[in-house]
Design an enzyme around this catalytic site. Structure first.
Site, mmCIF file in Angstrom:
data_model
loop_
_atom_site.group_PDB
_atom_site.id
_atom_site.type_symbol
_atom_site.label_atom_id
_atom_site.label_comp_id
_atom_site.label_asym_id
_atom_site.label_seq_id
_atom_site.Cartn_x
_atom_site.Cartn_y
_atom_site.Cartn_z
ATOM 1 C CG ASP A 37 -4.296 57.904 -10.132
ATOM 2 O OD1 ASP A 37 -3.292 58.039 -10.858
ATOM 3 O OD2 ASP A 37 -4.321 57.164 -9.140
ATOM 4 N NE ARG B 24 5.693 67.463 10.315
ATOM 5 C CZ ARG B 24 5.330 68.500 11.087
ATOM 6 N NH1 ARG B 24 4.479 69.403 10.624
ATOM 7 N NH2 ARG B 24 5.806 68.629 12.294
ATOM 8 C CE1 TYR C 129 -2.108 50.457 -7.152
ATOM 9 C CE2 TYR C 129 -2.851 51.682 -5.240
ATOM 10 C CZ TYR C 129 -1.954 50.819 -5.829
ATOM 11 O OH TYR C 129 -0.912 50.324 -5.102
ATOM 12 C CE LYS D 143 2.955 52.318 -8.850
ATOM 13 N NZ LYS D 143 1.531 52.536 -8.751
HETATM 14 C C1 LIG Z 1 0.577 52.580 -7.735
HETATM 15 C C2 LIG Z 1 -0.619 53.438 -7.888
HETATM 16 C C3 LIG Z 1 -1.104 54.195 -6.816
HETATM 17 C C4 LIG Z 1 -0.479 54.130 -5.446
HETATM 18 O O1 LIG Z 1 0.823 54.598 -5.440
HETATM 19 P P1 LIG Z 1 1.979 54.092 -4.421
HETATM 20 O O2 LIG Z 1 3.122 54.938 -4.825
HETATM 21 O O3 LIG Z 1 2.168 52.623 -4.657
HETATM 22 O O4 LIG Z 1 1.483 54.362 -3.038
HETATM 23 C C5 LIG Z 1 -2.208 55.003 -7.048
HETATM 24 N N1 LIG Z 1 -2.807 55.061 -8.260
HETATM 25 C C6 LIG Z 1 -2.367 54.334 -9.299
HETATM 26 C C7 LIG Z 1 -3.080 54.431 -10.616
HETATM 27 C C8 LIG Z 1 -1.271 53.497 -9.149
HETATM 28 O O5 LIG Z 1 -0.843 52.759 -10.199
#
Ligand SMILES: *Cc1c(COP(=O)(O)O)cnc(C)c1O
Length: 382
Positions: free
Chosen positions: A174, A50, A102, A199
Site C-alpha cells: 500500500d 463497468r 490502515y 489521498k
Molecule cells: C485512506 C486509506 C485507505 C482507504 O482508502 P479510502 O479511499 O478511504 O477507501 C487505504 N490505505 C491507506 C494507507 C489509507 O490511508
C-alpha cells in the site's frame, strides 16, 4: 521509463500523442453507461462502463505510468481496491501483514477476510526475522504499508521482495502515504501496488478513489476480472477529477514534504510534545531504510503529546488546520487515530502499537508553513 515523473503526471506514458479526436487539452469525460455496437460481434473497444470507459482508461494508464506498472485498475475507493485485492485469495490462504496497517484494512481482514477463510498474521514487518518465522506452506502473500499508518514504521521493501521471490509469495504494498512521486514499489520487486487515490493522487480532499497497479499482465487480468465481476469501479467524472489532481502531484508533494520537515523539526523541540514520528528525521529508526527505497519521507507526521488533555486541546483549538479524517490534500488535517481511523483495531493491538490517546496524526498541507506552525502553537497553549 522514458520521460520523467513530472511529465508523466501530466501526459502519462502516451508519448504526448493526442487520444481525443478534437484535440481537447483536458481529456474528455465520457459520461456514458454504455456504448453502441457497430455490428454484430463488433465493438469500438468499449461496451459498458463497468468494464471499460475511455476516461477511466486514460487515468489507469497514467497511474501505471507513474508506478511503472504493467496495468492498473481504478476503483471507487481505496477500500474497494483493497477488498478486490483480497479476492485474489481463497479459504485457507495465509497472508502476512504489517501489524501497523490502515485501520480499514485491519477491519476488512478481521471481518470479511475471516468470513472468507483467509488466515492472517499481523507482524512487525520492520523486523524481517518475524516475517520469515511466520511463513508456512499455505502463505500466499506479504501485505505491507511503509511508512505505516499511523506509526510511520518503515519496512525494507528490497528484503521483502527477496523473501517473496524465494517463497513464491505475492508482495503487495500500500503506497498511499508516499505516492508514486516518492516511492515505486514495483521497481523494488512488488507484484501489486495499492493506492487510496483519495489521498495524495487526488490531492484536494474532494474525490474518493482507489487503485491496484500490477507488475504482470497475468495478475492484471485476474484483477480486471474481479473488478468487472464485483463492480466497484471508478465513475467517469471521478476519473476526470483524479486526472486533474494528478497533474500537480509533483509540485504538491515537493512543497508538502518541505512543509512537513519544518513542522516535524518544530514539533520535536516543543515542550508539550514527547515524541515525533516522521521518517524524514535522522533519529527515526527507519530513516536509512526509507532513504534507500524512497525519494523522500512525504508529509505525514504523527506525534505524541505530554498528556491526553493536551491531545484533546489541540484537536479542539486548531483553527486553520481541520480536525478530520483523511490526508494528502491541499488542506492540513489533524486526526485522532485512537477514535477515528483506528477505532476498530482491537484495543490490545492499539496499545502494543502505541496508538493511544496521546497520539495525533497530522497531514501537512499546502498552506504557508508559518501558518501551520502558528496554528499548532496556539492550539498547544493552555
Ligand atoms: C485512506 C486509506 C485507505 C482507504 O482508502 P479510502 O479511499 O478511504 O477507501 C487505504 N490505505 C491507506 C494507507 C489509507 O490511508
Amino acid at each position: 521509463m522514458s520521460n520523467p515523473i513530472e511529465t508523466r503526471c501530466i501526459h502519462g506514458n502516451s508519448d504526448f500523442s493526442y487520444q481525443d479526436v478534437n484535440k481537447a487539452v483536458s481529456f474528455p469525460i465520457y459520461q456514458t453507461a454504455t456504448f453502441g455496437h457497430i455490428g454484430v460481434g463488433q465493438s469500438t473497444g468499449y461496451d459498458y462502463t463497468r468494464v471499460q470507459n475511455p476516461t477511466r482508461e486514460r487515468l489507469e494508464e497514467t497511474v501505471s505510468a507513474l508506478e511503472g506498472a504493467c496495468d492498473t485498475v481504478a476503483f471507487s475507493t481505496g477500500m474497494a481496491a483493497v477488498s478486490a485485492c483480497f479476492e485474489l485469495f481463497g479459504a485457507g490462504d495465509h497472508i502476512i501483514c504489517s501489524e501497523d496497517l490502515y485501520g480499514g484494512a485491519t477491519r476488512l481482514l478481521q471481518t470479511i477476510g475471516q468470513k472468507n477463510g483467509l488466515v492472517v498474521d499481523f507482524v512487525d514487518t520492520t523486523d524481517i526475522a518475524q516475517i520469515l518465522a511466520r511463513i508456512t506452506p499455505h502463505t500466499k502473500a506479504l501485505y505491507i504499508e511503509t511508512p505505516s499508518n499511523p506509526m510511520m514504521n518503515v519496512t525494507d521493501l528490497h528484503a521483502c521482495a527477496k523473501i517473496a521471490k524465494e517463497n513464491a509469495l505475492l508482495l503487495i504494498v500500500d503506497n498511499t502515504f508516499l505516492s508514486p512521486y516518492l516511492q515505486n514499489p514495483i521497481e523494488l520487486g512488488a507484484d501489486i501496488v495499492i493506492h487510496s487515490g483519495t489521498k495524495f493522487l487526488s490531492g484536494h480532499n474532494d474525490t474518493l478513489s482507489g487503485f491496484l497497479s500490477c507488475a504482470s499482465q497475468e495478475l492484471a487480468e485476474r484483477v480486471r476480472m474481479i473488478a468487472k465481476t464485483t463492480g466497484g469501479i471508478l465513475a467517469p467524472f471521478d476519473c476526470w477529477l483524479m486526472l486533474r489532481g494528478i497533474k500537480t502531484l509533483s509540485v504538491r508533494m515537493e512543497r508538502q514534504q518541505e512543509n512537513a520537515l519544518q513542522v516535524a523539526h518544530w514539533l520535536a523541540t516543543h515542550p508539550k510534545i514527547s515524541k515525533v514520528y516522521y521518517a524524514g528525521l535522522p533519529e527515526h529508526p527507519g530513516y536509512e531504510t526509507n532513504l534507500r527505497q524512497a525519494r523522500g519521507a512525504g508529509s505525514m507526521i504523527s506525534f505524541r503529546t505530554d498528556s491526553v488533555e493536551t491531545a484533546r486541546r489541540v484537536l479542539e483549538k486548531v483553527k486553520m488546520i481541520t480536525f478530520a479524517e483523511s490526508l494528502g490534500g491541499t488542506e492540513s488535517l489533524i486526526t485522532y487515530p485512537v477514535l477515528q481511523t483506528h477505532n476498530d483495531v482491537p484495543e490490545e493491538m492499539r496499545e502494543r502499537l502505541g496508538i493511544t490517546e496521546t497520539l495525533l496524526r497530522l497531514s501537512v498541507g499546502l498552506e504557508h508553513v508559518d501558518d501551520i506552525i502558528a496554528d499548532l502553537a496556539q492550539a498547544l497553549e493552555e
